[in-house]
Design a protein around this motif. Structure first.
Motif, PDB file in Angstrom:
ATOM      1  N   ASN A  20      -1.471  -7.067   5.799  1.00  9.65           N
ATOM      2  CA  ASN A  20      -2.918  -7.019   5.975  1.00  9.65           C
ATOM      3  C   ASN A  20      -3.318  -7.244   7.431  1.00  9.65           C
ATOM      4  OD1 ASN A  20      -3.227  -6.671   3.216  1.00  9.65           O
ATOM      5  ND2 ASN A  20      -3.423  -8.861   2.828  1.00  9.65           N
ATOM      6  N   ILE A  21      -4.231  -6.401   7.899  1.00  7.39           N
ATOM      7  CA  ILE A  21      -4.795  -6.538   9.238  1.00  7.39           C
ATOM      8  C   ILE A  21      -6.289  -6.795   9.097  1.00  7.39           C
ATOM      9  CG2 ILE A  21      -5.204  -5.453  11.477  1.00  7.39           C
ATOM     10  CD1 ILE A  21      -2.741  -3.680  10.966  1.00  7.39           C
ATOM     11  N   ALA A  22      -6.705  -8.024   9.431  1.00  7.32           N
ATOM     12  CA  ALA A  22      -8.128  -8.340   9.433  1.00  7.32           C
ATOM     13  C   ALA A  22      -8.701  -7.886  10.760  1.00  7.32           C
ATOM     14  CB  ALA A  22      -8.339  -9.841   9.255  1.00  7.32           C
ATOM     15  N   ARG A  44      -2.771   5.522   8.727  1.00  6.16           N
ATOM     16  CA  ARG A  44      -1.329   5.393   8.950  1.00  6.16           C
ATOM     17  C   ARG A  44      -0.683   4.458   7.923  1.00  6.16           C
ATOM     18  NH1 ARG A  44       2.105   7.799  11.250  1.00  6.16           N
ATOM     19  NH2 ARG A  44       3.002   6.149  12.490  1.00  6.16           N
ATOM     20  N   GLY A  45      -1.484   3.982   6.955  1.00  2.00           N
ATOM     21  CA  GLY A  45      -0.934   3.200   5.865  1.00  2.00           C
ATOM     22  C   GLY A  45      -1.116   1.699   5.965  1.00  2.00           C
ATOM     23  N   TYR A  46      -1.817   1.233   6.981  1.00  4.80           N
ATOM     24  CA  TYR A  46      -2.066  -0.208   7.118  1.00  4.80           C
ATOM     25  C   TYR A  46      -3.261  -0.608   6.256  1.00  4.80           C
ATOM     26  CZ  TYR A  46       1.098  -0.026  11.076  1.00  4.80           C
ATOM     27  OH  TYR A  46       2.201   0.166  11.872  1.00  4.80           O
ATOM     28  N   ARG A  47      -3.225  -1.806   5.721  1.00  8.71           N
ATOM     29  CA  ARG A  47      -4.337  -2.347   4.946  1.00  8.71           C
ATOM     30  C   ARG A  47      -5.289  -3.029   5.913  1.00  8.71           C
ATOM     31  NH1 ARG A  47      -5.734  -5.944   0.797  1.00  8.71           N
ATOM     32  NH2 ARG A  47      -7.998  -5.833   0.745  1.00  8.71           N
ATOM     33  N   ILE A  48      -6.487  -2.515   6.000  1.00 14.21           N
ATOM     34  CA  ILE A  48      -7.519  -3.037   6.886  1.00 14.21           C
ATOM     35  C   ILE A  48      -8.470  -3.912   6.082  1.00 14.21           C
ATOM     36  CG2 ILE A  48      -9.476  -2.383   8.369  1.00 14.21           C
ATOM     37  CD1 ILE A  48      -6.656  -1.648   9.494  1.00 14.21           C
ATOM     38  N   ILE A  49      -8.768  -5.100   6.608  1.00 14.52           N
ATOM     39  CA  ILE A  49      -9.746  -5.988   5.980  1.00 14.52           C
ATOM     40  C   ILE A  49     -10.866  -6.221   6.995  1.00 14.52           C
ATOM     41  CG2 ILE A  49     -10.179  -8.242   4.939  1.00 14.52           C
ATOM     42  CD1 ILE A  49      -7.181  -8.342   4.230  1.00 14.52           C
ATOM     43  N   GLU A  58     -19.104  -2.696   2.070  1.00  9.00           N
ATOM     44  CA  GLU A  58     -17.793  -2.184   2.452  1.00  9.00           C
ATOM     45  C   GLU A  58     -17.831  -1.452   3.782  1.00  9.00           C
ATOM     46  OE1 GLU A  58     -16.368   0.351  -0.677  1.00  9.00           O
ATOM     47  OE2 GLU A  58     -15.878  -1.348  -1.977  1.00  9.00           O
ATOM     48  N   ILE A  59     -16.689  -1.462   4.452  1.00  6.67           N
ATOM     49  CA  ILE A  59     -16.437  -0.620   5.628  1.00  6.67           C
ATOM     50  C   ILE A  59     -15.093   0.049   5.376  1.00  6.67           C
ATOM     51  CG2 ILE A  59     -16.111  -0.491   8.128  1.00  6.67           C
ATOM     52  CD1 ILE A  59     -17.669  -3.114   8.403  1.00  6.67           C
ATOM     53  N   LEU A  60     -15.019   1.341   5.572  1.00  7.51           N
ATOM     54  CA  LEU A  60     -13.801   2.112   5.341  1.00  7.51           C
ATOM     55  C   LEU A  60     -13.267   1.902   3.923  1.00  7.51           C
ATOM     56  CD1 LEU A  60     -12.083   1.508   8.802  1.00  7.51           C
ATOM     57  CD2 LEU A  60     -12.921   3.718   7.952  1.00  7.51           C
ATOM     58  N   GLY A  61     -14.189   1.723   2.964  1.00  8.77           N
ATOM     59  CA  GLY A  61     -13.803   1.568   1.571  1.00  8.77           C
ATOM     60  C   GLY A  61     -13.219   0.211   1.212  1.00  8.77           C
ATOM     61  N   GLU A  62     -13.269  -0.737   2.143  1.00 10.59           N
ATOM     62  CA  GLU A  62     -12.747  -2.086   1.906  1.00 10.59           C
ATOM     63  C   GLU A  62     -13.890  -3.088   1.953  1.00 10.59           C
ATOM     64  OE1 GLU A  62      -9.724  -3.156   1.180  1.00 10.59           O
ATOM     65  OE2 GLU A  62      -8.513  -1.387   1.562  1.00 10.59           O
ATOM     66  N   LYS A  63     -13.827  -4.099   1.084  1.00 17.14           N
ATOM     67  CA  LYS A  63     -14.836  -5.157   1.089  1.00 17.14           C
ATOM     68  C   LYS A  63     -14.867  -5.821   2.455  1.00 17.14           C
ATOM     69  CE  LYS A  63     -15.922  -9.623  -1.110  1.00 17.14           C
ATOM     70  NZ  LYS A  63     -17.292  -9.602  -0.719  1.00 17.14           N
ATOM     71  N   PRO A  72      -9.461 -13.666   0.624  1.00 12.41           N
ATOM     72  CA  PRO A  72      -8.710 -14.364  -0.431  1.00 12.41           C
ATOM     73  C   PRO A  72      -7.216 -14.038  -0.476  1.00 12.41           C
ATOM     74  CG  PRO A  72      -9.821 -12.491  -1.371  1.00 12.41           C
ATOM     75  CD  PRO A  72     -10.205 -12.524   0.096  1.00 12.41           C
ATOM     76  N   GLU A  73      -6.692 -13.417   0.545  1.00 14.77           N
ATOM     77  CA  GLU A  73      -5.270 -13.053   0.559  1.00 14.77           C
ATOM     78  C   GLU A  73      -4.697 -13.277   1.955  1.00 14.77           C
ATOM     79  OE1 GLU A  73      -5.019  -8.611   0.043  1.00 14.77           O
ATOM     80  OE2 GLU A  73      -7.169  -8.893  -0.187  1.00 14.77           O
ATOM     81  N   PRO A  74      -3.377 -13.296   2.080  1.00 14.50           N
ATOM     82  CA  PRO A  74      -2.763 -13.544   3.390  1.00 14.50           C
ATOM     83  C   PRO A  74      -3.106 -12.444   4.402  1.00 14.50           C
ATOM     84  CG  PRO A  74      -1.131 -13.700   1.628  1.00 14.50           C
ATOM     85  CD  PRO A  74      -2.378 -13.133   1.026  1.00 14.50           C
ATOM     86  N   VAL A  75      -3.201 -12.847   5.663  1.00 16.84           N
ATOM     87  CA  VAL A  75      -3.470 -11.918   6.763  1.00 16.84           C
ATOM     88  C   VAL A  75      -2.328 -12.036   7.756  1.00 16.84           C
ATOM     89  CG1 VAL A  75      -4.992 -11.448   8.727  1.00 16.84           C
ATOM     90  CG2 VAL A  75      -5.973 -12.018   6.490  1.00 16.84           C
ATOM     91  N   ASP A  76      -1.739 -10.917   8.122  1.00 18.01           N
ATOM     92  CA  ASP A  76      -0.652 -10.920   9.101  1.00 18.01           C
ATOM     93  C   ASP A  76      -1.184 -10.842  10.525  1.00 18.01           C
ATOM     94  OD1 ASP A  76       1.587 -10.958   7.266  1.00 18.01           O
ATOM     95  OD2 ASP A  76       0.962  -8.940   6.714  1.00 18.01           O
TER      96      ASP A  76
END
Length: 144
Positions: A20-22, A44-49, A58-63, A72-76
């Motif tokens: 995850n990339i916040a 490119r397949g990265y999870r954006i938060i 939402e932005i880019l389809g993500e909350k 509520p989840e880990p961020v790398d």
């Protein structure tokens, strides 16, 4: 001690293992650099938060979250699109959520943020565009 970014190989390793990339300061305006960079990383397949206190929904389809602490989840990686004077506070918040990497986008430098990151065992990257580094370092590599 002067700051030095990780080597390109180390940056490639960081990106290869990133979950995850916040994105702090991610705009919901499609013509903004933050939106374009985050969108490219997402493609490119990265999870954006997204993290932006001014955006509900939402932005880019993500909350979109108002703060890093709300996620509520880990961020790398905490990727920062904020002016330098705000980066120390973001670094402290990134440390509090256990992020592994504090990444200040191209043109953003904060010695204080880098020191906070180092004190909390985070890798700091400053004045580098995550999209550009991903294109350079990940060419021909697979993400783990």
């Amino acid at each position: 001690m002067s700051f030095e970014n990780p080597s390109r190989e180390q940056i490639g390793d960081i990106l290869a293992s990133a979950g995850n990339i916040a994105v702090v300061g991610l705009s919901d305006k499609t013509d903004r650099t933050s939106y374009m960079v985050a969108g490219a990383m997402q493609s490119r397949g990265y999870r954006i938060i997204p993290v932006n206190p001014l955006v509900d929904g939402e932005i880019l389809g993500e909350k979109c979250y108002h703060t890093l602490a709300e996620i509520p989840e880990p961020v790398d990686i905490v990727n920062v699109f904020r002016r330098s004077e705000y980066c120390a506070k973001v670094a402290q918040e990134a440390a509090e959520i256990g992020a592994r990497v504090l990444w200040l986008q191209q043109g953003i430098i904060s010695k204080e943020a880098a020191e906070i990151a180092a004190e909390h065992g985070m890798t700091a990257i400053m004045d580098r565009c995550i999209k550009v580094e991903e294109a350079i370092t990940m060419h021909g590599r697979n993400r783990t």
